[in-house]
Write a protein that holds these residues in place. Sequence first.
Motif, PDB file in Angstrom:
ATOM      1  N   LEU A 393     -13.507  -7.736  48.229  1.00  0.00           N
ATOM      2  CA  LEU A 393     -13.593  -6.606  49.158  1.00  0.00           C
ATOM      3  C   LEU A 393     -13.236  -7.006  50.582  1.00  0.00           C
ATOM      4  CD1 LEU A 393     -16.849  -4.830  47.894  1.00  0.00           C
ATOM      5  CD2 LEU A 393     -14.476  -4.305  47.368  1.00  0.00           C
ATOM      6  N   ALA A 394     -13.678  -8.183  51.004  1.00  0.00           N
ATOM      7  CA  ALA A 394     -13.396  -8.607  52.378  1.00  0.00           C
ATOM      8  C   ALA A 394     -11.898  -8.736  52.628  1.00  0.00           C
ATOM      9  CB  ALA A 394     -14.097  -9.931  52.673  1.00  0.00           C
ATOM     10  N   LEU A 395     -11.143  -9.179  51.629  1.00  0.00           N
ATOM     11  CA  LEU A 395      -9.706  -9.381  51.810  1.00  0.00           C
ATOM     12  C   LEU A 395      -8.893  -8.116  51.563  1.00  0.00           C
ATOM     13  CD1 LEU A 395      -9.277 -12.889  50.130  1.00  0.00           C
ATOM     14  CD2 LEU A 395      -9.485 -12.351  52.564  1.00  0.00           C
ATOM     15  N   LEU A 396      -9.348  -7.257  50.638  1.00  0.00           N
ATOM     16  CA  LEU A 396      -8.532  -6.101  50.262  1.00  0.00           C
ATOM     17  C   LEU A 396      -8.851  -4.837  51.052  1.00  0.00           C
ATOM     18  CD1 LEU A 396      -8.241  -6.368  46.368  1.00  0.00           C
ATOM     19  CD2 LEU A 396      -6.624  -7.077  48.121  1.00  0.00           C
ATOM     20  N   LEU A 397     -10.113  -4.611  51.383  1.00  0.00           N
ATOM     21  CA  LEU A 397     -10.464  -3.363  52.074  1.00  0.00           C
ATOM     22  C   LEU A 397      -9.694  -3.167  53.382  1.00  0.00           C
ATOM     23  CD1 LEU A 397     -14.316  -2.996  51.506  1.00  0.00           C
ATOM     24  CD2 LEU A 397     -12.476  -1.686  50.461  1.00  0.00           C
ATOM     25  N   PRO A 398      -9.511  -4.213  54.206  1.00  0.00           N
ATOM     26  CA  PRO A 398      -8.788  -3.974  55.460  1.00  0.00           C
ATOM     27  C   PRO A 398      -7.336  -3.539  55.266  1.00  0.00           C
ATOM     28  CG  PRO A 398     -10.046  -6.009  55.586  1.00  0.00           C
ATOM     29  CD  PRO A 398     -10.073  -5.576  54.154  1.00  0.00           C
ATOM     30  N   SER A 405      -9.536   2.431  49.710  1.00  0.00           N
ATOM     31  CA  SER A 405     -10.705   1.641  50.097  1.00  0.00           C
ATOM     32  C   SER A 405     -11.975   2.224  49.483  1.00  0.00           C
ATOM     33  CB  SER A 405     -10.837   1.611  51.626  1.00  0.00           C
ATOM     34  OG  SER A 405      -9.752   0.927  52.205  1.00  0.00           O
ATOM     35  N   ILE A 406     -12.099   3.553  49.562  1.00  0.00           N
ATOM     36  CA  ILE A 406     -13.263   4.208  48.967  1.00  0.00           C
ATOM     37  C   ILE A 406     -13.296   3.943  47.470  1.00  0.00           C
ATOM     38  CG2 ILE A 406     -14.308   6.449  48.468  1.00  0.00           C
ATOM     39  CD1 ILE A 406     -13.174   7.417  51.148  1.00  0.00           C
ATOM     40  N   LEU A 407     -12.138   4.095  46.827  1.00  0.00           N
ATOM     41  CA  LEU A 407     -12.074   3.889  45.382  1.00  0.00           C
ATOM     42  C   LEU A 407     -12.428   2.456  45.010  1.00  0.00           C
ATOM     43  CD1 LEU A 407     -11.401   5.050  42.604  1.00  0.00           C
ATOM     44  CD2 LEU A 407      -9.012   4.429  42.991  1.00  0.00           C
ATOM     45  N   LEU A 408     -11.882   1.490  45.748  1.00  0.00           N
ATOM     46  CA  LEU A 408     -12.162   0.084  45.441  1.00  0.00           C
ATOM     47  C   LEU A 408     -13.632  -0.236  45.645  1.00  0.00           C
ATOM     48  CD1 LEU A 408     -11.244  -2.771  44.724  1.00  0.00           C
ATOM     49  CD2 LEU A 408     -10.727  -3.132  47.153  1.00  0.00           C
ATOM     50  N   ALA A 409     -14.218   0.248  46.751  1.00  0.00           N
ATOM     51  CA  ALA A 409     -15.634  -0.023  47.005  1.00  0.00           C
ATOM     52  C   ALA A 409     -16.514   0.589  45.919  1.00  0.00           C
ATOM     53  CB  ALA A 409     -16.035   0.520  48.379  1.00  0.00           C
ATOM     54  N   LEU A 410     -16.182   1.817  45.520  1.00  0.00           N
ATOM     55  CA  LEU A 410     -16.961   2.462  44.453  1.00  0.00           C
ATOM     56  C   LEU A 410     -16.801   1.724  43.130  1.00  0.00           C
ATOM     57  CD1 LEU A 410     -16.322   6.242  45.211  1.00  0.00           C
ATOM     58  CD2 LEU A 410     -18.446   4.974  45.522  1.00  0.00           C
ATOM     59  N   LEU A 411     -15.567   1.334  42.813  1.00  0.00           N
ATOM     60  CA  LEU A 411     -15.331   0.617  41.557  1.00  0.00           C
ATOM     61  C   LEU A 411     -16.036  -0.737  41.557  1.00  0.00           C
ATOM     62  CD1 LEU A 411     -11.551   1.342  40.828  1.00  0.00           C
ATOM     63  CD2 LEU A 411     -13.531   2.179  39.560  1.00  0.00           C
TER      64      LEU A 411
END
Length: 750
Positions: A393-398, A405-411
């Motif tokens: 998450l630290a590398l991909l969310l930005p 980003s919302i989808l990745l965090a939820l997944l």
Amino acid sequence: MARLLQKYGARWLLGLLLCAAAILHTANVLHADTLDRMDTFVSGLRMRLETPVLDPRVVIVDIDEKSLAEVGRFPWSRNVMARLVEQLTVKYEVAAVGFDVSFPEPDTSSGYDVLKQLAQGELQQVPGLQGQLARLQPQLDYDGLLAQALQGQPVVLGYNLSGSQAKGMLPKPAFTEEALNGRTVDAYKVAGYEANIARLQSAALSAGIFTAMPDRDGVVRSTPLLQKIGQGYYPTLSLATAAVALRARAINPLFEGTVDTLSESQRANGGLEAIGLFHAEGNIRIPVGEGLTTTVQYRGPGGPQGGGYRYVSAADVLRGAVPAEQLAGAIVLVGTTAPGLNDLRATPVNAQYPGVEIHANMISSILDGSFKFRPDYASQFEAVQLLVLGLLLALLLPVLAPAWSILLALLAGGAAAAFNFYLYSAHDLVFNVSSMLVLALALFILNVAWGYFFEVRRGRALVSRFGEYVAPELVAEMAENPEKYNMDGESRELTVMFVDVRGFTTISEGLTPKVLREYINLYLTAMSTDIRDSHRGTLDKYIGDAVMAFWGAPVAFPDHASRGVATALLMQASAQRLNQDFLQRGWPELKIGIGLNTGQMHVGDMGSEIRRAYTVMGDAVNLGARLEGITKVYGVGIAVGEVTRAEAPEFAYRELDLVRVKGKNEPVAIFEPLALDSALAQPARDELARWHAALALVRSQQWDAAQAALEALQAGAPHGLYQLYLERVAHHRAHPPGAGWDGVTTFDTK
């Protein structure tokens, strides 16, 4: 890579710091009570999510309100309890009976002692009274009746632990400190107890401790399996009852390895790995933690309607009204759910949970050999999960768009929770998950906050600059990477469009100012919507009734020519719909001409210090404007240049002419797009082929054949283009152009 570090480096660093903080919490270097409370909540939630499954092996004989109404207030006389034991052990032949009630005082409710005292005092002269009392003594000795009922039966009594007072008779311990051969077992130690009277305990097969040791919040989540009194280790009621039901020969601690090979947590417990229950069919290993505790796995919300265990009324058992198949061979726990008897406990699944059912849950786990436990490597396993989740998450969310980003965090959070629940339900492993969920949320909030405080300004500036020119979705796309877009001048290949209303001067003279305003507003709105929203064009400007637009900037599209042609066809269809509405209103007819051209253009923020605009300039732009004017000559709605045709080959085109426009020496081929080539009907395809054959005859100066072909086309589908070329053929026949004619039409005006 340097550009990525410059753009995302700060967020990456902050994300990694959050990840490190979460790992330090798991390693107990940093501590957050909030996360502990969240893990406690999740622990209860996991239990509540599991569907209750009835365990027919364990039945609860309930001293309920019905029983109190029929038998009387509790505690009942021991003769009633004796009948209850006889019914369960003799009539119903249960595997074991565990009493969640204790008998710490002798039962004098029969009145025998009073009668005996009277017989030895005031009534000692009554003839035969002494003999009559001797004959009645067995019937009035309620403790004796219960002791007799207990004798040789698989019955386990229960007892309490108390401060420092030792009362009653303890059962035989499961094992003693001497049997540990120098090992140390970490157990809860007590000095006092309130056990059953010796007369009953001697008759009973075993006894177990009532254990309800709630956590700091008053909720019972785990229970000790054994507790230490003096030099002995004594089992709880659930363990003792299970041992009797299984006819276990021993309850012993199970150690693993030598002290040098033990983990820190194992070494603190003397290397104890589990408690072993040894019986004829094998042994059951019960994993234990600090204080010889194990997690209680609750089956449903508890109570008669909870679905985990069958409840039968004690009154029905006394009357023999319970079907035999419900009790035969079962392990029975005698307890109470009546509110006034104060045996309700707070648990993760219910704040009013019957205490007797806590023992039932433990017995079920023992019989299944299935225990939820937190392994010794739990902290290391959680740290690895946090590291993987945090890095992801630290590398991909930005670098992701907000929606992604919302989808990745939820997944990520959902996957962590699902994996945690899978390990819990399928493998009985208890791991904390709150740190991962909070880390995922914190990293998401970090990136949202960063985007809001540091990037929203740039995005808003971009929206204000380009919002009038391009579609909202393009502005949103640009706002995600504002540094990629600016209004600085540059040269690139684009497609430009010019649109004009035919005969607008006449139209404006025939309408009132108010109606003219509505007329032009409806027209410009429809055209602008087709340009900006349907095919993501950039709306340049309005010049009276004329519209200028282009494709390929500020957002670059490799298919800008195709978008321009598709938009032109859509606009002609929109103009026809508007025209029908205008005619119904009594307004003048609406017809438009569109010129499209593709080529190198200068694009950027151009103008004066007083007013500037994002627009395009260059020879290719000028040609586009000339093509719009030429449409009137050829009687067509759209005219495109040869570069546009070449870069949008998916459309069917009618070649119009070779022209030399004012200001350019080189001739260019111009075309009329008709439709998508795949959508062109066969009759239209045939007509197009006949037209191109006729055009070839004109250019080869075969006037008679060209005239015949054009007349045939005009007769079948009259068109201004056919009439124009018939007139040209007539002119050339009268004034032959000569052998060096190149077939180019020169326009001397704009």
